[in-house]
Design a protein around this motif. Structure first.
Motif, PDB file in Angstrom:
ATOM      1  N   SER A 182       1.840 -43.485  -0.335  1.00  0.00           N
ATOM      2  CA  SER A 182       1.230 -42.506  -1.313  1.00  0.00           C
ATOM      3  C   SER A 182       2.061 -42.127  -2.577  1.00  0.00           C
ATOM      4  O   SER A 182       1.956 -41.476  -3.494  1.00  0.00           O
ATOM      5  CB  SER A 182       1.044 -40.996  -0.655  1.00  0.00           C
ATOM      6  N   TRP A 183       3.354 -42.234  -2.369  1.00  0.00           N
ATOM      7  CA  TRP A 183       4.497 -41.940  -3.588  1.00  0.00           C
ATOM      8  C   TRP A 183       5.400 -43.201  -3.395  1.00  0.00           C
ATOM      9  O   TRP A 183       6.164 -43.392  -2.571  1.00  0.00           O
ATOM     10  CB  TRP A 183       4.841 -40.711  -3.242  1.00  0.00           C
ATOM     11  N   PRO A 184       5.658 -43.953  -4.396  1.00  0.00           N
ATOM     12  CA  PRO A 184       6.371 -45.253  -4.456  1.00  0.00           C
ATOM     13  C   PRO A 184       7.893 -44.772  -4.963  1.00  0.00           C
ATOM     14  O   PRO A 184       8.060 -43.517  -5.463  1.00  0.00           O
ATOM     15  CB  PRO A 184       6.095 -45.910  -5.869  1.00  0.00           C
ATOM     16  N   GLN A 185       9.010 -45.484  -4.060  1.00  0.00           N
ATOM     17  CA  GLN A 185      10.160 -44.960  -4.272  1.00  0.00           C
ATOM     18  C   GLN A 185      11.172 -46.008  -5.121  1.00  0.00           C
ATOM     19  O   GLN A 185      11.984 -45.672  -5.831  1.00  0.00           O
ATOM     20  CB  GLN A 185      11.008 -45.299  -2.936  1.00  0.00           C
ATOM     21  N   PHE A 186      10.493 -47.334  -5.236  1.00  0.00           N
ATOM     22  CA  PHE A 186      11.259 -48.295  -6.048  1.00  0.00           C
ATOM     23  C   PHE A 186      10.144 -48.930  -6.833  1.00  0.00           C
ATOM     24  O   PHE A 186       8.917 -48.804  -6.622  1.00  0.00           O
ATOM     25  CB  PHE A 186      11.891 -49.143  -5.263  1.00  0.00           C
ATOM     26  N   LEU A 187      10.784 -49.622  -7.995  1.00  0.00           N
ATOM     27  CA  LEU A 187       9.927 -50.331  -8.945  1.00  0.00           C
ATOM     28  C   LEU A 187      10.282 -51.942  -8.967  1.00  0.00           C
ATOM     29  O   LEU A 187      11.509 -52.204  -8.756  1.00  0.00           O
ATOM     30  CB  LEU A 187      10.144 -49.834 -10.393  1.00  0.00           C
ATOM     31  N   PHE A 188       9.387 -52.698  -8.785  1.00  0.00           N
ATOM     32  CA  PHE A 188       9.747 -54.198  -8.762  1.00  0.00           C
ATOM     33  C   PHE A 188       9.277 -55.184  -9.798  1.00  0.00           C
ATOM     34  O   PHE A 188       8.135 -55.091 -10.377  1.00  0.00           O
ATOM     35  CB  PHE A 188       9.132 -54.834  -7.515  1.00  0.00           C
ATOM     36  N   VAL A 189      10.092 -55.637 -10.649  1.00  0.00           N
ATOM     37  CA  VAL A 189       9.662 -56.361 -11.984  1.00  0.00           C
ATOM     38  C   VAL A 189      10.158 -57.753 -12.049  1.00  0.00           C
ATOM     39  O   VAL A 189      11.140 -58.163 -11.516  1.00  0.00           O
ATOM     40  CB  VAL A 189      10.595 -55.410 -13.096  1.00  0.00           C
ATOM     41  N   ARG A 190       9.123 -58.526 -12.483  1.00  0.00           N
ATOM     42  CA  ARG A 190       9.729 -60.018 -12.711  1.00  0.00           C
ATOM     43  C   ARG A 190       9.247 -60.250 -14.166  1.00  0.00           C
ATOM     44  O   ARG A 190       8.422 -59.759 -14.617  1.00  0.00           O
ATOM     45  CB  ARG A 190       8.373 -60.951 -11.796  1.00  0.00           C
ATOM     46  N   CYS A 191      10.251 -61.016 -14.660  1.00  0.00           N
ATOM     47  CA  CYS A 191      10.425 -61.154 -15.993  1.00  0.00           C
ATOM     48  C   CYS A 191      10.630 -62.530 -16.548  1.00  0.00           C
ATOM     49  O   CYS A 191      11.273 -63.339 -15.660  1.00  0.00           O
ATOM     50  CB  CYS A 191      11.448 -60.622 -16.708  1.00  0.00           C
ATOM     51  N   SER A 227       8.680 -45.117  11.903  1.00  0.00           N
ATOM     52  CA  SER A 227       8.278 -43.605  11.274  1.00  0.00           C
ATOM     53  C   SER A 227       7.149 -43.551  10.441  1.00  0.00           C
ATOM     54  O   SER A 227       6.851 -44.166   9.351  1.00  0.00           O
ATOM     55  CB  SER A 227       9.541 -43.096  10.487  1.00  0.00           C
ATOM     56  N   ASP A 228       5.798 -43.145  11.368  1.00  0.00           N
ATOM     57  CA  ASP A 228       4.846 -43.083  10.437  1.00  0.00           C
ATOM     58  C   ASP A 228       4.867 -42.225   9.433  1.00  0.00           C
ATOM     59  O   ASP A 228       4.058 -42.435   8.257  1.00  0.00           O
ATOM     60  CB  ASP A 228       3.756 -42.639  11.456  1.00  0.00           C
ATOM     61  N   SER A 229       5.517 -41.284   9.226  1.00  0.00           N
ATOM     62  CA  SER A 229       5.725 -40.221   8.229  1.00  0.00           C
ATOM     63  C   SER A 229       6.335 -40.998   6.828  1.00  0.00           C
ATOM     64  O   SER A 229       5.866 -40.498   5.724  1.00  0.00           O
ATOM     65  CB  SER A 229       6.630 -39.085   8.510  1.00  0.00           C
ATOM     66  N   HIS A 230       7.445 -41.957   7.339  1.00  0.00           N
ATOM     67  CA  HIS A 230       7.972 -42.536   6.088  1.00  0.00           C
ATOM     68  C   HIS A 230       6.804 -43.612   5.780  1.00  0.00           C
ATOM     69  O   HIS A 230       6.741 -43.837   4.286  1.00  0.00           O
ATOM     70  CB  HIS A 230       9.065 -43.594   6.608  1.00  0.00           C
ATOM     71  N   TYR A 231       6.165 -44.203   6.491  1.00  0.00           N
ATOM     72  CA  TYR A 231       5.132 -45.250   6.075  1.00  0.00           C
ATOM     73  C   TYR A 231       4.022 -44.459   5.229  1.00  0.00           C
ATOM     74  O   TYR A 231       3.760 -44.921   3.978  1.00  0.00           O
ATOM     75  CB  TYR A 231       4.372 -45.878   7.052  1.00  0.00           C
ATOM     76  N   GLN A 232       3.384 -43.177   5.519  1.00  0.00           N
ATOM     77  CA  GLN A 232       2.555 -42.573   4.598  1.00  0.00           C
ATOM     78  C   GLN A 232       3.131 -42.121   3.499  1.00  0.00           C
ATOM     79  O   GLN A 232       2.322 -42.215   2.400  1.00  0.00           O
ATOM     80  CB  GLN A 232       1.930 -41.381   5.554  1.00  0.00           C
ATOM     81  N   LYS A 233       4.535 -41.722   3.428  1.00  0.00           N
ATOM     82  CA  LYS A 233       4.956 -41.415   1.975  1.00  0.00           C
ATOM     83  C   LYS A 233       5.088 -42.485   1.223  1.00  0.00           C
ATOM     84  O   LYS A 233       4.794 -42.385   0.008  1.00  0.00           O
ATOM     85  CB  LYS A 233       6.304 -40.713   2.438  1.00  0.00           C
ATOM     86  N   LEU A 234       5.528 -43.687   1.586  1.00  0.00           N
ATOM     87  CA  LEU A 234       5.647 -44.954   0.865  1.00  0.00           C
ATOM     88  C   LEU A 234       4.251 -45.298   0.454  1.00  0.00           C
ATOM     89  O   LEU A 234       4.155 -45.960  -0.666  1.00  0.00           O
ATOM     90  CB  LEU A 234       6.233 -46.033   1.456  1.00  0.00           C
TER      91      LEU A 234
END
Length: 233
Positions: A219-228, A210-217
């Motif tokens: 330009s607009w993040p859905q998740f946050l990835f954290v390393r501690c 899905s190119d639309s999903h790719y372009q959305k991701l």
């Protein structure tokens, strides 16, 4: 317990093997935070049906997996008989695990189902060895706030939505949204320092689906990835 992770556990396990948000966005983005390291012992916290285990086996010698879903634990035990897997509510603590047991605790898209971060992060810190790594993914606060009931970004809220993750089967899912500062404050109070942060790198394979999903991701993040890291005190 959300029905998607109990009643529909088998279907969910199949869907996330190669879907956009779990397989091609969450998994590579979170694993990129630890991919060049090796660990003797790892705790997969909120392991789901074990989608991360095959990747973790490349980095970790011994893996323990826990989840609130009996169905998910059964799937893991059947597929990976060498893995220690059991049912536990991580929001209540990690009572079965001893202090300073793990080199890595990884938690993919699970902590937003827990209301009390202070207790959760304190327990994660307890079971980690000194200098151990805590890596997790969660909903991005700027995405969740759009569904806020109160309209107050700084308020913690329990949200209930209908998701189409399973395609033809719509399921009701409840989770907690909160400001970024609540998460970071709880991490610092528990004795962690953040040494890695990402807003995700979508796989190029998403374009083919899905190119639309790719372009959305892109330009607009859905998740946050954290390393501690656990402080060496």
């Amino acid at each position: 317990m959300n029905e998607m992770y109990s009643k529909h556990a088998s279907k969910y396990a199949k869907v996330i093997e190669d879907n956009i948000f779990n397989a091609l966005y969450d998994r590579p983005s979170l694993m990129s935070l630890i991919e060049h390291e090796t660990f003797e012992s790892c705790l997969d916290l909120g392991c789901g049906p074990g989608a991360y285990i095959s990747e973790l086996k490349k980095n970790c010698q011994h893996i323990t997996a826990i989840d609130l879903s009996e169905e998910f634990v059964a799937i893991i035990s059947s597929k990976y008989p060498d893995i220690k897997a059991y049912v536990a509510d991580m929001g209540r603590g990690l009572e079965q695990e001893l202090d300073q047991t793990f080199d890595l605790v990884i938690s993919p898209l699970a902590i937003h189902y827990v209301e009390n971060f202070e207790k959760l992060f304190s327990e994660v810190n307890r079971v980690l060895k000194k200098g151990g790594v805590f890596a997790f993914s969660t909903h991005h606060p700027v995405v969740d706030v759009r569904d806020s009931i109160s309209g107050n970004y700084f308020e913690r809220e329990k949200l209930t939505q209908v998701w189409d993750t399973l395609g033809d089967v719509k399921t009701e899912v409840s989770y907690f949204r909160r400001p970024l500062s609540e998460m970071t404050s709880a991490l610092f109070s528990a004795g962690f320092v953040i040494d890695g942060l990402s807003e995700g790198v979508p796989s190029e394979k998403i374009k083919e689906i899905s190119d639309s999903h790719y372009q959305k991701l892109m330009s607009w993040p859905q998740f946050l990835f954290v390393r501690c890291k656990k402080l060496k005190l």
